[in-house]
Write an enzyme that holds these catalytic residues in place. Structure first.
Site, PDB file in Angstrom:
ATOM      1  N   ASP A 216       0.836  -1.202   0.000  1.00  0.00           N
ATOM      2  CA  ASP A 216       0.000   0.000   0.000  1.00  0.00           C
ATOM      3  C   ASP A 216       0.873   1.255   0.000  1.00  0.00           C
ATOM      4  OD1 ASP A 216      -2.215   1.849   0.728  1.00  0.00           O
ATOM      5  OD2 ASP A 216      -3.314   0.005   1.093  1.00  0.00           O
TER       6      ASP A 216
ATOM      7  N   HIS B 167      -3.789   6.119   3.425  1.00  0.00           N
ATOM      8  CA  HIS B 167      -4.466   4.932   2.882  1.00  0.00           C
ATOM      9  C   HIS B 167      -3.895   3.626   3.448  1.00  0.00           C
ATOM     10  CE1 HIS B 167      -5.451   2.007  -0.386  1.00  0.00           C
ATOM     11  NE2 HIS B 167      -6.502   2.778  -0.593  1.00  0.00           N
TER      12      HIS B 167
ATOM     13  N   SER C   7     -11.096  -0.372  -1.317  1.00  0.00           N
ATOM     14  CA  SER C   7      -9.848  -0.400  -0.544  1.00  0.00           C
ATOM     15  C   SER C   7     -10.096  -0.737   0.912  1.00  0.00           C
ATOM     16  CB  SER C   7      -9.207   0.990  -0.550  1.00  0.00           C
ATOM     17  OG  SER C   7      -8.408   1.168  -1.670  1.00  0.00           O
TER      18      SER C   7
END
Ligand SMILES: *[C@@H]1O[C@H](CO)[C@@H](O)[C@H](O)[C@H]1NC(C)=O
Ligand SMILES: *[C@@H]1O[C@H](CO)[C@@H](O)[C@H](O)[C@H]1NC(C)=O
Ligand SMILES: *[C@@H]1O[C@H](CO)[C@@H](O)[C@H](O)[C@H]1NC(C)=O
Ligand SMILES: *[C@@H]1O[C@H](CO)[C@@H](O)[C@H](O)[C@H]1NC(C)=O
Ligand SMILES: *[C@@H]1O[C@H](CO)[C@@H](O)[C@H](O)[C@H]1NC(C)=O
Ligand SMILES: *[C@@H]1O[C@H](CO)[C@@H](O)[C@H](O)[C@H]1NC(C)=O
Ligand SMILES: *[C@@H]1O[C@H](CO)[C@@H](O)[C@H](O)[C@H]1NC(C)=O
Ligand SMILES: *[C@@H]1O[C@H](CO)[C@@H](O)[C@H](O)[C@H]1NC(C)=O
Length: 727
Positions: A143, A199, A519
């Site tokens: 990620d 994220h 996600s």
């Protein structure tokens, strides 16, 4: 001119939105990043140095220039290959060289976060009893990196030392320390594995973060946040850098290479390309095949390209692809008009109102300085006129301050977390406010801070979640399952803005943030897979996946014209049922290779994906693709043409040694479905039994017919959806 093209092209690449157009317009044969794939590593590596081999090969095509300058990365831990800057001509020379399996340009992939990308003009069209077994497991998260100091990644509650099998390292860069929770870190972009986006911390904490009490986003959704497996370890692989530069193929492959060799148990990757890719062009499909061979399940996001049909990403059958659904907690915000009318909107507004109703204004008043249409979209703002007032905007505004608040008409572009007090209203309510404004002498309103309510409709698949059918292999139903991915509170990077993009004007810093996207759904299932593995450490990736799919809770379609299974696959993942599935549909490497042969993949492509040399015997037989031992059933047939489709399956008993399962078929009028035999009796654990499911019919017009079968033994309920796509 060339420069201009290049700039446009690089911008286009950076936003990963229209790569094909970029490629088509790019006539310039300058060096571009290519991946040169060499297949397996030699068995004995004592006398073999992959890097010098790679440099040597480069030297032969570079025509005198320094190969170390063009070599970007060597892959040398789980497979053999390298990434280098090459012209098309040089790439063509390399493909002729001995040992080279393939050469392809590296692509930029995107994290699957939220609709917030739209706001920046990035069109989306173009994350205690099991303690000891759980703490033996490692979730690898590929990620944007991780925030190591987050409370979600503290090792306060972890007593066991780092598992002995762990071969990874903490190479997170300067001022980056691991602990017994975050046991590994590597970076392939930037100069550290530190997450400057948010994220990666978000997805990692959803899968395996600690329990952290009293977390919230400005008090919204306050409560305990936790991962599915709070005692499992995390290893972070940073492949997506700061800003919007996406995540490159060559970095993703390097991360897979390392994660597999480091000894992770599950890989969570909330990344996808901007459109479905053929398997041989998809670095995530290739990397996850290697992971599968090493018994590592890869869980990925289905993509945020919904509700368009055929938009699902990460469709390889050896991966688990996850759709996003709502949860029963809904975040809303309200506006109170001067006439006491209360309207409910859907943004996450963290700004507290001081209780005063403030005047409503149109962006440009009634002045004709700019066309009405522009003015309605707040494209031209009369700063003096709107100062401190609530502005009505048909579109999401681009300004960041100067007004007291904004009321926006709901559209397909929205930002859940605004920069200023902002409310998104349905078109009907928005028009109501407009007419109130037009018909009232002193129109006023007060935008309230967001609050949470119950959503009795949940779970529903989010509109943004990518839909099937599987555009690459229609016989494999994708997405596989659904999981929560709307308004998820999880760990965040305090150096990123809550909206998730770098912005000088947004100085807010939060440790927890609310994000939406597949996600966020993906790491829910990565966590569930780790949870299942903690009960069954010896299960194959396919067995773990089968357990999650056949135990999923059936869902219902969001609307009548939505093909439910194309939105949610087998349904919503159900962790508790998944640990005791009764039967599993297992699949091994050879089965996948055979499926590729049946699909008609040539030996070159198969070698590229699987490293198998000339595995296909005889001619490809597409009708056998349905025989892959997948835990769901899908096929495409033609209208008006009679069909008789066979699906061969073998189930392994993982329930009770002495058990007998009978089949239940959901009847549908359009087709006849039979299962032979209809009873499967087992005498031992791990015993296998086979059956054949036949679907017979002739359907007059384009349609999608869905059904399901359930194997029942009185205590286990092993369900598989059946999807017949008539197109
Ligand atoms: C290699 O260099 C030679 C001499 O500089 C040049 O004539 C030739 O075109 C070059 N070839 C390539 C493929 O760049
Ligand atoms: C290390 O990083 C943390 C978090 O950003 C920061 O608070 C700290 O000051 C840094 N320490 C050093 C020595 O740079
Ligand atoms: C896919 O890969 C093949 C070779 O592996 C290449 O020829 C082809 O151009 C690639 N297609 C795309 C769309 O990148
Ligand atoms: C409340 O906020 C408005 C607009 O921001 C401001 O004009 C007003 O003075 C404030 N009222 C109080 C009581 O603070
Ligand atoms: C406002 O009201 C007037 C008169 O009632 C009407 O002509 C006009 O179209 C209205 N404007 C809007 C924007 O609704
Ligand atoms: C359908 O195919 C199976 C073999 O796959 C065969 O046994 C069966 O008789 C066929 N049924 C019909 C109605 O043709
Ligand atoms: C298995 O179950 C059957 C039916 O319930 C029973 O008759 C049989 O004795 C059982 N066998 C064993 C070995 O437990
Ligand atoms: C299903 O089977 C029945 C009985 O054999 C037959 O009458 C019917 O036409 C079949 N339906 C379809 C859709 O094939």
């Amino acid at each position: 001119m060339v420069k201009h093209n290049f700039l446009v092209c690089s911008v286009v690449i950076a936003i990963a939105s229209m790569l094909s157009i970029c490629d088509a317009n790019n006539n310039d044969d300058g060096p571009k990043l290519h991946i040169v794939y060499l297949g397996s590593l030699p068995e004995t590596t004592n006398s073999y140095s992959p890097t010098s081999h790679h440099l040597n090969m480069l030297q032969q095509v570079l025509n005198g220039s320094n190969p170390t300058k063009s070599l970007v990365r060597s892959y040398k831990r789980s497979f053999n290959g390298f990434a280098a800057m090459l012209t098309n001509e040089q790439a063509a020379k390399l493909i002729e060289m001995e040992g080279v399996v393939s050469v392809f340009p590296s692509k930029t992939l995107q994290t699957q976060t939220t609709r917030s990308w739209d706001f920046l003009g990035l069109p989306i069209k173009a994350a205690k009893k099991q303690q000891s077994t759980e703490s033996n497991l490692v979730v690898g998260v590929i990620d944007t990196g991780i925030w190591p100091e987050s409370e979600s990644f503290s090792d306060e509650d972890i007593n066991d030392p780092v598992p002995k099998k762990w071969k990874g390292t903490c190479a997170g860069g300067k001022n980056f320390t691991c602990n017994k929770k975050l046991i590994g870190a590597r970076f392939y972009v930037d100069d550290s594995a530190r997450d400057s986006h948010g994220h990666g911390s978000h997805t990692a904490s959803i899968a395996a973060g600690n329990n952290v009490d009293n977390a919230g986003f400005y008090g919204i959704a306050q409560g305990t946040v936790r991962g599915a497996v709070p005692y499992a370890r995390i290893a972070a692989y940073k492949v997506c850098g700061t800003g919007f530069f996406g995540c490159d193929d060559h970095d993703i492959l390097a991360a897979f290479d390392d994660a597999i060799a480091d000894g992770v148990d599950i890989i969570s990757i909330s990344i996808g390309f901007i459109r479905p890719l053929n398997l041989e062009n998809d670095s995530i499909a290739i990397g996850s095949f290697h992971a599968m061979v090493k018994r590592v399940l890869v869980v990925s996001a289905a993509g945020n390209l919904g509700p368009k049909l055929g938009s699902v990403l990460n469709v390889a059958p050896w991966m688990l692809s996850v759709a996003a659904n709502t949860i029963d907690r809904k975040i809303i915000d309200k506006v109170i008009l001067g006439n006491r009318k209360v309207l409910t909107g859907s943004s996450i507004n963290p700004f507290e109102s001081n209780g005063t109703k403030i005047p409503i204004a149109l962006s440009n008043g009634d002045s004709d300085k700019c066309p009405k249409e522009e003015a309605d979209k707040c494209g031209c703002l009369d700063e003096i006129l709107v100062k401190g007032k609530i502005v009505l905007c048909d579109n999401y505004p681009s300004f960041r301050d100067g007004v007291g608040g904004v009321i926006v008409k709901e559209g397909d572009t929205f930002l859940r977390i605004p920069f200023l007090p902002l409310l998104t209203l349905s078109e009907k309510d928005y028009e109501f406010v407009k007419s109130y404004k037009n018909s009232t002498k002193d129109p006023r309103a007060e935008i309230l801070k967001s609050e949470t309510t119950r959503d009795d409709d949940a779970p529903k698949v989010a509109a943004f979640s990518s839909r099937g059918p599987n555009p690459i292999i229609p016989e494999i139903l994708k997405p596989d399952v659904s999981a929560p991915g709307v308004d998820i509170l999880a760990a965040y990077s305090p150096i990123s803005s809550p909206t998730g993009f770098p912005d000088e004007s947004d100085k807010r810093s939060v440790n927890y943030d609310i994000l939406s996207g597949t996600s966020m759904a993906c790491p829910h299932v990565s966590g569930i897979a780790t949870y299942v593995k903690s009960f069954h450490p010896d299960w194959s990736p396919a067995a773990i996946k089968s357990a999650i799919l056949t135990s999923a809770k059936p869902m219902v379609s969001s609307s009548v014209d939505d093909v439910g299974e194309y939105a949610y696959g087998s349904g919503q993942a159900n962790p508790i049922q998944a640990i005791n599935p009764g039967l599993v549909y297992d699949i091994n490497k050879g089965d996948y290779v055979q499926m590729l042969c049946n699909l008609g993949y040539d030996n070159g492509k198969i070698k590229l994906i699987t490293e198998e040399i000339n595995p296909c015997k005889g001619a490809a037989d597409r009708s056998l693709v349905t025989n892959l031992n997948y835990p769901s059933f899908a096929v495409q047939v033609r209208p008006k043409v009679p069909f008789n489709i066979s699906f061969s399956r073998t189930v392994t008993n993982v329930g009770l040694a002495n058990s007998s399962y009978g089949v239940t078929i959901t009847p549908v009028p359009e087709v006849n479905i039979t299962v032979t035999p209809s009873v499967l009796s087992f005498k031992a654990l791990d015993e296998k039994k086979s059956f054949v499911l036949n679907v017979i019919g002739k359907i007059p017009r384009t349609n999608v017919v869905t059904s399901s079968i359930v194997w029942l033994d009185g205590s286990h309920h092993v369900r598989s959806p059946i999807v017949i796509d008539v197109s």
